[in-house]
Design a protein around this motif. Structure first.
Motif, PDB file in Angstrom:
ATOM      1  N   SER A  98       0.823  -1.208   0.000  1.00 23.33           N
ATOM      2  CA  SER A  98       0.000   0.000   0.000  1.00 23.33           C
ATOM      3  C   SER A  98       0.863   1.267   0.000  1.00 23.33           C
ATOM      4  N   THR A  99       0.246   2.372  -0.358  1.00 22.83           N
ATOM      5  CA  THR A  99       0.937   3.659  -0.356  1.00 22.83           C
ATOM      6  C   THR A  99       1.335   4.050   1.064  1.00 22.83           C
ATOM      7  N   ALA A 100       0.490   3.735   2.027  1.00 23.04           N
ATOM      8  CA  ALA A 100       0.809   4.038   3.430  1.00 23.04           C
ATOM      9  C   ALA A 100       2.069   3.302   3.867  1.00 23.04           C
ATOM     10  N   ALA A 101       2.193   2.029   3.501  1.00 22.79           N
ATOM     11  CA  ALA A 101       3.382   1.254   3.862  1.00 22.79           C
ATOM     12  C   ALA A 101       4.639   1.852   3.242  1.00 22.79           C
ATOM     13  N   THR A 102       4.530   2.302   2.009  1.00 24.02           N
ATOM     14  CA  THR A 102       5.660   2.929   1.326  1.00 24.02           C
ATOM     15  C   THR A 102       6.113   4.186   2.057  1.00 24.02           C
ATOM     16  N   MET A 103       5.183   5.024   2.445  1.00 22.35           N
ATOM     17  CA  MET A 103       5.523   6.269   3.141  1.00 22.35           C
ATOM     18  C   MET A 103       6.090   5.999   4.536  1.00 22.35           C
ATOM     19  N   ILE A 104       5.519   5.044   5.252  1.00 24.34           N
ATOM     20  CA  ILE A 104       6.017   4.705   6.586  1.00 24.34           C
ATOM     21  C   ILE A 104       7.452   4.203   6.495  1.00 24.34           C
ATOM     22  N   ASP A 105       7.729   3.300   5.551  1.00 25.71           N
ATOM     23  CA  ASP A 105       9.087   2.770   5.393  1.00 25.71           C
ATOM     24  C   ASP A 105      10.080   3.845   4.994  1.00 25.71           C
ATOM     25  N   TYR A 106       9.628   4.815   4.225  1.00 26.57           N
ATOM     26  CA  TYR A 106      10.514   5.901   3.794  1.00 26.57           C
ATOM     27  C   TYR A 106      11.076   6.664   4.992  1.00 26.57           C
ATOM     28  N   PHE A 107      10.246   6.868   6.008  1.00 26.59           N
ATOM     29  CA  PHE A 107      10.667   7.650   7.173  1.00 26.59           C
ATOM     30  C   PHE A 107      11.139   6.812   8.363  1.00 26.59           C
ATOM     31  N   ASN A 108      10.905   5.510   8.353  1.00 30.72           N
ATOM     32  CA  ASN A 108      11.250   4.651   9.486  1.00 30.72           C
ATOM     33  C   ASN A 108      12.765   4.426   9.532  1.00 30.72           C
ATOM     34  N   PRO A 109      13.432   4.802  10.634  1.00 23.22           N
ATOM     35  CA  PRO A 109      14.889   4.646  10.718  1.00 23.22           C
ATOM     36  C   PRO A 109      15.336   3.191  10.859  1.00 23.22           C
ATOM     37  N   LEU A 110      14.450   2.279  11.203  1.00 22.65           N
ATOM     38  CA  LEU A 110      14.815   0.869  11.343  1.00 22.65           C
ATOM     39  C   LEU A 110      14.834   0.125  10.012  1.00 22.65           C
ATOM     40  N   VAL A 111      14.271   0.711   8.983  1.00 21.72           N
ATOM     41  CA  VAL A 111      14.200   0.069   7.676  1.00 21.72           C
ATOM     42  C   VAL A 111      15.479   0.354   6.905  1.00 21.72           C
ATOM     43  N   LYS A 112      16.127  -0.706   6.454  1.00 26.43           N
ATOM     44  CA  LYS A 112      17.395  -0.589   5.729  1.00 26.43           C
ATOM     45  C   LYS A 112      17.166  -0.704   4.220  1.00 26.43           C
ATOM     46  N   THR A 113      18.098  -0.183   3.461  1.00 24.95           N
ATOM     47  CA  THR A 113      18.070  -0.306   2.005  1.00 24.95           C
ATOM     48  C   THR A 113      18.492  -1.728   1.625  1.00 24.95           C
ATOM     49  N   ALA A 114      17.803  -2.300   0.629  1.00 22.67           N
ATOM     50  CA  ALA A 114      18.099  -3.660   0.183  1.00 22.67           C
ATOM     51  C   ALA A 114      18.029  -3.733  -1.338  1.00 22.67           C
ATOM     52  N   THR A 115      18.603  -4.808  -1.874  1.00 18.00           N
ATOM     53  CA  THR A 115      18.549  -5.068  -3.312  1.00 18.00           C
ATOM     54  C   THR A 115      17.697  -6.308  -3.525  1.00 18.00           C
ATOM     55  N   LEU A 116      16.736  -6.212  -4.443  1.00 13.66           N
ATOM     56  CA  LEU A 116      15.842  -7.316  -4.759  1.00 13.66           C
ATOM     57  C   LEU A 116      15.904  -7.612  -6.251  1.00 13.66           C
ATOM     58  N   TYR A 117      15.538  -8.839  -6.610  1.00 14.66           N
ATOM     59  CA  TYR A 117      15.557  -9.258  -8.003  1.00 14.66           C
ATOM     60  C   TYR A 117      14.229  -9.913  -8.359  1.00 14.66           C
ATOM     61  N   THR A 118      13.764  -9.663  -9.593  1.00 12.65           N
ATOM     62  CA  THR A 118      12.539 -10.289 -10.076  1.00 12.65           C
ATOM     63  C   THR A 118      12.610 -10.416 -11.595  1.00 12.65           C
ATOM     64  N   LYS A 119      11.610 -11.092 -12.139  1.00  9.55           N
ATOM     65  CA  LYS A 119      11.498 -11.269 -13.586  1.00  9.55           C
ATOM     66  C   LYS A 119      10.190 -10.622 -14.026  1.00  9.55           C
ATOM     67  N   THR A 120      10.236  -9.832 -15.077  1.00  9.68           N
ATOM     68  CA  THR A 120       9.045  -9.132 -15.530  1.00  9.68           C
ATOM     69  C   THR A 120       8.005 -10.114 -16.068  1.00  9.68           C
ATOM     70  N   THR A 121       6.754  -9.694 -15.975  1.00 10.92           N
ATOM     71  CA  THR A 121       5.655 -10.533 -16.440  1.00 10.92           C
ATOM     72  C   THR A 121       4.983  -9.895 -17.654  1.00 10.92           C
ATOM     73  N   GLU A 122       4.123 -10.666 -18.270  1.00 14.89           N
ATOM     74  CA  GLU A 122       3.395 -10.211 -19.463  1.00 14.89           C
ATOM     75  C   GLU A 122       2.421  -9.080 -19.137  1.00 14.89           C
ATOM     76  N   LYS A 123       1.809  -9.174 -17.962  1.00 17.98           N
ATOM     77  CA  LYS A 123       0.703  -8.285 -17.632  1.00 17.98           C
ATOM     78  C   LYS A 123       1.011  -7.433 -16.396  1.00 17.98           C
ATOM     79  N   SER A 124       0.683  -6.156 -16.468  1.00 15.52           N
ATOM     80  CA  SER A 124       0.814  -5.292 -15.292  1.00 15.52           C
ATOM     81  C   SER A 124      -0.410  -5.500 -14.406  1.00 15.52           C
TER      82      SER A 124
END
Length: 130
Positions: free
Chosen positions: A31-57
């Motif tokens: 959710s958008t709320a989760a995104t904003m909370i994580d942006y300001f939360n000092p306990l949340v660290k930066t990470a690298t993730l990997y995925t494969k694109t799909t046919e459909k959005s």
């Protein structure tokens, strides 16, 4: 003075518990709320993730200014050691080519940056998962 110290310690405890609780709430929440909370939360660290694109959005929406269509994808992504995460990322103005590999830099649920990469750039533990 005793009353002030108790109040101050209680306030600190509430803040710490709230920060930890919010971190638990936002994990795998796209959710958008989760995104904003994580942006300001000092306990949340930066990470690298990997995925494969799909046919459909998952959904599309027009840009507020240019009215160009944006494409949102909600996918399971993997950390370097193969740990699963559900994340939402957006392709602004173009639909992604399917079966391409994406490297995302995230802070919690907040996608800071993503880019297409070659299969040889994937970590060994992530390759069989995609």
């Amino acid at each position: 003075m005793k009353h002030f110290c108790k109040t101050f310690l209680m306030l600190i405890a509430i803040v710490v518990i709230s920060i930890i609780g919010l971190r638990i709430f936002t994990y795998n929440n796209t959710s958008t709320a989760a995104t904003m909370i994580d942006y300001f939360n000092p306990l949340v660290k930066t990470a690298t993730l990997y995925t494969k694109t799909t046919e459909k959005s998952d959904y599309t929406y027009p840009d507020a200014v240019t009215k160009i269509e944006n494409f949102a994808y909600v996918q399971t992504c993997y950390k370097n050691k193969g740990e699963k995460r559900k994340i939402e990322y957006i392709s602004f103005g173009k639909k992604l080519t399917p079966d391409r590999f994406i490297k995302l830099t995230v802070k919690g649920q907040n996608v800071i940056f993503w880019e297409e990469i070659d299969k040889k750039e994937l970590p060994e533990k992530v390759m069989p998962l995609l």
